[in-house]
Design a protein around this motif. Structure first.
Motif, PDB file in Angstrom:
ATOM      1  N   GLN B 166       0.861  -1.183   0.000  1.00 34.88           N
ATOM      2  CA  GLN B 166       0.000   0.000   0.000  1.00 34.88           C
ATOM      3  C   GLN B 166       0.895   1.230   0.000  1.00 34.88           C
ATOM      4  OE1 GLN B 166      -1.380  -1.835   3.636  1.00 34.88           O
ATOM      5  NE2 GLN B 166      -3.468  -1.348   3.024  1.00 34.88           N
ATOM      6  N   VAL B 167       0.702   2.088  -0.999  1.00 36.59           N
ATOM      7  CA  VAL B 167       1.574   3.261  -1.109  1.00 36.59           C
ATOM      8  C   VAL B 167       0.763   4.544  -1.008  1.00 36.59           C
ATOM      9  CG1 VAL B 167       3.393   2.110  -2.416  1.00 36.59           C
ATOM     10  CG2 VAL B 167       1.478   3.135  -3.636  1.00 36.59           C
ATOM     11  N   ASN B 168       1.386   5.539  -0.433  1.00 38.50           N
ATOM     12  CA  ASN B 168       0.787   6.858  -0.364  1.00 38.50           C
ATOM     13  C   ASN B 168       1.932   7.862  -0.427  1.00 38.50           C
ATOM     14  OD1 ASN B 168      -1.072   8.903  -0.126  1.00 38.50           O
ATOM     15  ND2 ASN B 168      -1.671   8.450   1.992  1.00 38.50           N
ATOM     16  N   ASN B 169       1.623   9.139  -0.237  1.00 42.28           N
ATOM     17  CA  ASN B 169       2.627  10.187  -0.336  1.00 42.28           C
ATOM     18  C   ASN B 169       2.285  11.289   0.665  1.00 42.28           C
ATOM     19  OD1 ASN B 169       4.035  12.632  -1.391  1.00 42.28           O
ATOM     20  ND2 ASN B 169       4.728  11.157  -2.959  1.00 42.28           N
ATOM     21  N   ARG B 170       3.215  11.595   1.534  1.00 41.54           N
ATOM     22  CA  ARG B 170       2.952  12.593   2.577  1.00 41.54           C
ATOM     23  C   ARG B 170       2.720  13.985   1.986  1.00 41.54           C
ATOM     24  NH1 ARG B 170       4.519  10.502   8.213  1.00 41.54           N
ATOM     25  NH2 ARG B 170       4.911  12.675   8.710  1.00 41.54           N
ATOM     26  N   LYS B 171       3.351  14.276   0.832  1.00 41.19           N
ATOM     27  CA  LYS B 171       3.088  15.574   0.192  1.00 41.19           C
ATOM     28  C   LYS B 171       1.625  15.676  -0.206  1.00 41.19           C
ATOM     29  CE  LYS B 171       7.704  15.829  -1.806  1.00 41.19           C
ATOM     30  NZ  LYS B 171       8.448  15.686  -3.083  1.00 41.19           N
ATOM     31  N   LEU B 172       1.084  14.559  -0.697  1.00 43.28           N
ATOM     32  CA  LEU B 172      -0.321  14.514  -1.091  1.00 43.28           C
ATOM     33  C   LEU B 172      -1.206  14.821   0.129  1.00 43.28           C
ATOM     34  CD1 LEU B 172      -1.814  11.540  -3.180  1.00 43.28           C
ATOM     35  CD2 LEU B 172      -3.114  12.708  -1.387  1.00 43.28           C
ATOM     36  N   ILE B 173      -0.921  14.133   1.236  1.00 39.45           N
ATOM     37  CA  ILE B 173      -1.738  14.344   2.438  1.00 39.45           C
ATOM     38  C   ILE B 173      -1.570  15.773   2.951  1.00 39.45           C
ATOM     39  CG2 ILE B 173      -2.226  13.535   4.780  1.00 39.45           C
ATOM     40  CD1 ILE B 173      -0.747  10.949   4.104  1.00 39.45           C
ATOM     41  N   GLN B 174      -0.321  16.194   3.086  1.00 44.53           N
ATOM     42  CA  GLN B 174      -0.072  17.516   3.656  1.00 44.53           C
ATOM     43  C   GLN B 174      -0.583  18.628   2.760  1.00 44.53           C
ATOM     44  OE1 GLN B 174       4.065  16.797   4.543  1.00 44.53           O
ATOM     45  NE2 GLN B 174       3.634  16.628   6.745  1.00 44.53           N
ATOM     46  N   GLY B 175      -0.439  18.446   1.434  1.00 44.19           N
ATOM     47  CA  GLY B 175      -0.964  19.422   0.498  1.00 44.19           C
ATOM     48  C   GLY B 175      -2.494  19.492   0.580  1.00 44.19           C
ATOM     49  N   PHE B 176      -3.120  18.326   0.696  1.00 35.89           N
ATOM     50  CA  PHE B 176      -4.583  18.267   0.817  1.00 35.89           C
ATOM     51  C   PHE B 176      -5.026  18.991   2.097  1.00 35.89           C
ATOM     52  CE2 PHE B 176      -8.635  16.234   1.846  1.00 35.89           C
ATOM     53  CZ  PHE B 176      -9.275  16.152   0.606  1.00 35.89           C
ATOM     54  N   TYR B 177      -4.329  18.699   3.198  1.00 35.46           N
ATOM     55  CA  TYR B 177      -4.690  19.331   4.471  1.00 35.46           C
ATOM     56  C   TYR B 177      -4.460  20.836   4.402  1.00 35.46           C
ATOM     57  CZ  TYR B 177      -4.819  14.650   6.654  1.00 35.46           C
ATOM     58  OH  TYR B 177      -5.108  13.360   6.983  1.00 35.46           O
ATOM     59  N   LEU B 251      -0.191  19.318  -2.997  1.00 34.79           N
ATOM     60  CA  LEU B 251      -1.096  18.224  -3.361  1.00 34.79           C
ATOM     61  C   LEU B 251      -0.821  17.773  -4.791  1.00 34.79           C
ATOM     62  CD1 LEU B 251      -3.611  16.397  -3.007  1.00 34.79           C
ATOM     63  CD2 LEU B 251      -5.033  18.380  -3.594  1.00 34.79           C
ATOM     64  N   ASP B 252      -0.637  18.763  -5.701  1.00 33.85           N
ATOM     65  CA  ASP B 252      -0.343  18.411  -7.104  1.00 33.85           C
ATOM     66  C   ASP B 252       0.936  17.570  -7.192  1.00 33.85           C
ATOM     67  OD1 ASP B 252      -2.524  19.934  -7.722  1.00 33.85           O
ATOM     68  OD2 ASP B 252      -1.366  21.688  -8.356  1.00 33.85           O
ATOM     69  N   GLU B 253       1.935  18.012  -6.438  1.00 37.81           N
ATOM     70  CA  GLU B 253       3.218  17.311  -6.467  1.00 37.81           C
ATOM     71  C   GLU B 253       3.061  15.867  -5.954  1.00 37.81           C
ATOM     72  OE1 GLU B 253       7.521  18.134  -4.511  1.00 37.81           O
ATOM     73  OE2 GLU B 253       6.298  19.928  -4.808  1.00 37.81           O
ATOM     74  N   GLY B 254       2.358  15.753  -4.845  1.00 35.19           N
ATOM     75  CA  GLY B 254       2.159  14.414  -4.260  1.00 35.19           C
ATOM     76  C   GLY B 254       1.364  13.508  -5.186  1.00 35.19           C
ATOM     77  N   LEU B 255       0.310  14.061  -5.807  1.00 33.68           N
ATOM     78  CA  LEU B 255      -0.501  13.266  -6.743  1.00 33.68           C
ATOM     79  C   LEU B 255       0.347  12.789  -7.923  1.00 33.68           C
ATOM     80  CD1 LEU B 255      -3.872  15.251  -6.846  1.00 33.68           C
ATOM     81  CD2 LEU B 255      -3.603  12.853  -6.163  1.00 33.68           C
ATOM     82  N   ALA B 256       1.191  13.687  -8.442  1.00 28.52           N
ATOM     83  CA  ALA B 256       2.019  13.326  -9.606  1.00 28.52           C
ATOM     84  C   ALA B 256       3.005  12.222  -9.226  1.00 28.52           C
ATOM     85  CB  ALA B 256       2.759  14.557 -10.117  1.00 28.52           C
ATOM     86  N   GLU B 257       3.627  12.348  -8.035  1.00 27.37           N
ATOM     87  CA  GLU B 257       4.590  11.330  -7.611  1.00 27.37           C
ATOM     88  C   GLU B 257       3.913   9.973  -7.416  1.00 27.37           C
ATOM     89  OE1 GLU B 257       8.070  13.993  -5.372  1.00 27.37           O
ATOM     90  OE2 GLU B 257       6.915  12.522  -4.212  1.00 27.37           O
TER      91      GLU B 257
END
Lengths: 459, 459
Positions: B166-177, B251-257
């Motif tokens: 299971q993969v995620n990205n902290r930039k995605l979470i932090q950007g979303f928040y 969020l954009d950066e995290g989604l792209a990664e």
């Protein structure tokens, strides 16, 4: 994290040095398995009372305590093991109902001793042990077996200096002493302890101590010392001992065992790995009851014995059965770390990769991954360039780390054109990722000597 | 030595079980080396201040004290390492001048944690880590690389159940928040900590805590929880996140990664080893700054994540340079020990020997040793019978331990007559010790399942 400094006695290796240590461990393991020894590991900790019951109390034990524990008394009295023999005896008792005897096992693990660090003496180091344990009985031919296995293993470590296995037999010593009228128990122990000092003190001084501390007469001390000077690479030591005119049934038994051991190894020894009877070897006050081993590394005699062991008939007992054993333990770190430091023994590359897949641009990384996947499918270790620098830079990057081949992919008319360059010769040839394989000797790093400094000069 | 009992949390294996663990370790190591990762080991101890600087202070550290030390304050403040990431960061700083970056390494070692023992949670256990560390920069494609390497390794462990990365990205979470107006720092940390409870608490309860403890409004909490429920095995998670109507550059950066990571693994995944974007994964308060991994073992979900890691940009710095890294760590013992207990996974023999060389009498032991030496010279593991019992007993002894072949030597007219018996089929044929080799699959023990008990029934 701020920069830190190394801890004395806790050696760490660079990747190209670790490769050498790993080669030693892999070779030992493969040899032990060829001889039918099963690998086990025991936990790093033992109850303190187990650790302290061994005769030699000079080994300093590390105690454990949990950080969040209220008491400072230690975590349920646990300490780190300082060898692999005591834990193995405990393992055998715990699992006796599920093991088949005689049980052959090898065990290659770290051990810890709170000693003062010096060359070849560490606070954390790897040991490689083989032991054979019987239930109630263990015939003497297993003493021969463990010796032959270790001689075979040391012979296969052909990138190391030579080894000299020195063997003796406690029955021989104790029978000889009994024949001389030295009292079994404390007096024999004291004489053995003093004879053990012959590698540090002159014989005249040991003679003096034998009179003063062990309370034996000068003529007896003469013969004790005469026995300890006997050594031979064949069975001629038997006549030399007989010539001293001492008689005892235990001496006869010890002489017969040692003669069988030396004779049975005659076909295995080489110039590099020798076996000799050395009647000065006693292994101090340890638990040995028959055969005893020590080993010197050629050119590194100052390290002391780097491979020791022997027969122990009474280390483990559960009330119903006793479990006699015989084993030998190689100090992997004690050999490898000084060799790395003094001779520059190393690997010819810093990474396992045999091939660097070069990239023309970052957009071709996916194609590079496909080449790498095809190579790995045939067991070729490789990596894709970390960045699409100029090809010259990518080649120098491979060269600096000792990677022998660089792979290039260019756009072709119909399909991509693949080429592989041997950067040692400069030869560059067309190659197919689905079929190309380097010569076997290029698949894995090789152990090489980066320099040949004088062996005894860098202590 | 008196009989002892096992220590809770310090698992030990029988030889046939250790073989399974060793197969796992050998497969991991071979895969890591195919991908160009160099093996290193670090010492078992670290200074206490290093061990305690990691965010998660719940890991209980074992302190060391020398037995003969006067103070009870601990040996120069040393403790046993509880993971391999903190020691590796220290190793990189200590050796930065002698390493080439990006530096790929694998490390397979024991670690120690003073936790309460339970299934899959031990006080001593083996971990297998891979990490890539750069100097100052480490491009994102290395996040993809470590994922692909671990997927490859898990795919080769084909005697184990399936894995779900299971993969995620902290930039995605932090950007979303950040896009939701949650304040960076303590408030984001608190929200992440509460979302992490979703595997133990119902969403309504977490929603309640988000309001009470993190101080966010109900609509924001709705969207925080909506994000955490998104998962997909392809890149469709991007549209699902976009559908929540939150905008932020991070969020954009995290989604792209994350999209690149999931997309780049698409060609590798199988039914047994899957990769999925799971937007609930955050890895608590650890040092991760981008990609985060967790892994579930099929049928053993109660073990929690058995293979975790991520991108850490600021773990190591020596003032001049920072050393960003990305890595993933497989809990070898956490997987192997429960599998051994629950499924009876084991080796098909208890010893490495493929052949038992039988003895007609004790006098023929030397001849038996010669047969064994000839077989070993071609890589055939074998042992000579421990005693010259009746042949039937020697055969049953081999059978009991799973050794497939027994070798017989009888006096012949001119030369000894050699025969080898496959004790599974009963076939017995003439054979020459200098040339006979068993089929490749008989050379080494094989991993087999001794029983197939219900996977979740024996907790």
């Amino acid at each position: 994290m701020a920069k830190t400094t190394p801890l004395s006695g806790f050696p760490e290796l660079l990747p190209e040095q670790r490769f050498v240590e790993q080669q030693v461990i892999d070779t030992l393991r493969a040899t032990f398995e060829l001889h039918g020894f099963a690998g086990i590991e025991t936990r790093a900790v033992e109850p303190l009372d187990q650790l302290l019951r061994k005769g030699d109390t000079s080994k300093e034990v590390y105690l454990l305590r949990r950080l969040h524990e209220e008491s400072a008394e230690g975590h349920a009295g646990l300490g780190l093991h300082f060898d692999l023999t005591v834990p193995f005896a405990r393992y055998v008792l715990e699992n006796a109902g599920r093991l088949d005897f005689p049980f052959r096992r090898y065990q290659i693990q770290k051990v810890w001793r709170g000693e003062r660090p010096q060359e070849g003496r560490f606070r954390e180091f790897a040991q490689a042990d083989i032991d054979i344990i019987g239930r109630d009985v263990l015939p003497f031919h297993h003493d021969v077996e463990v010796t032959r296995v270790m001689v075979d293993a040391l012979s296969r470590l052909d990138f190391l200096p030579g080894f000299r296995l020195q063997v003796n037999n406690r029955k021989l010593i104790q029978g000889f002493y009994a024949g001389l009228g030295i009292a079994a128990g404390d007096q024999v122990d004291e004489v053995m302890r003093l004879v053990d000092k012959l590698d540090k003190l002159p014989p005249a001084k040991v003679h003096e101590l034998l009179l003063a501390d062990a309370g034996i007469d000068p003529a007896t001390a003469d013969r004790v010392l005469a026995l300890a000077t006997i050594r031979s690479t064949d069975t001629s030591f038997v006549d030399a001992v007989r010539g001293l005119g001492v008689e005892h049934p235990l001496l006869d038994e010890g002489l017969a065992e040692l003669a069988e051991l030396v004779g049975s190894c005659a076909g295995l020894v080489t110039d590099r790995v020798r076996v000799e009877a050395d009647l000065s070897i006693a292994r101090g006050l340890d638990y040995y009851t028959g055969t005893v081993f020590e080993t010197r590394l050629d050119g590194y005699e100052s390290l002391g014995s780097i491979c020791s062991g022997g027969r122990y008939d009474a280390l483990a007992s559960d009330g119903r059965s006793t479990y006699p054993g015989v084993g030998i333990s190689l100090g992997v770190s004690r050999v490898v770390v000084p060799l790395l430091a003094r001779t520059g023994l190393t690997a010819d590359r810093k990474v396992p990769s045999a091939v660097l897949v070069a990239l023309a641009d970052e957009a071709s990384r996916g194609a590079g991954d496909e080449v790498a996947t095809a190579l790995r499918a045939r067991g070729v270790p490789c990596e894709v360039a970390a960045s699409a620098q100029k090809f010259g830079k990518q080649i120098r990057n491979a060269e600096r780390r000792g990677i022998p081949y660089v792979w290039f992919t260019q756009d072709g008319d119909d399909a991509p054109r693949h080429q592989v360059k041997d950067i040692r010769s400069g030869d560059q040839v067309d190659a197919d990722p689905a079929t190309w394989t380097p010569p076997t000797e290029d698949l894995r790093p090789q152990v090489v000597s980066s320099s040949s400094t004088s062996k005894e000069s860098t202590q």
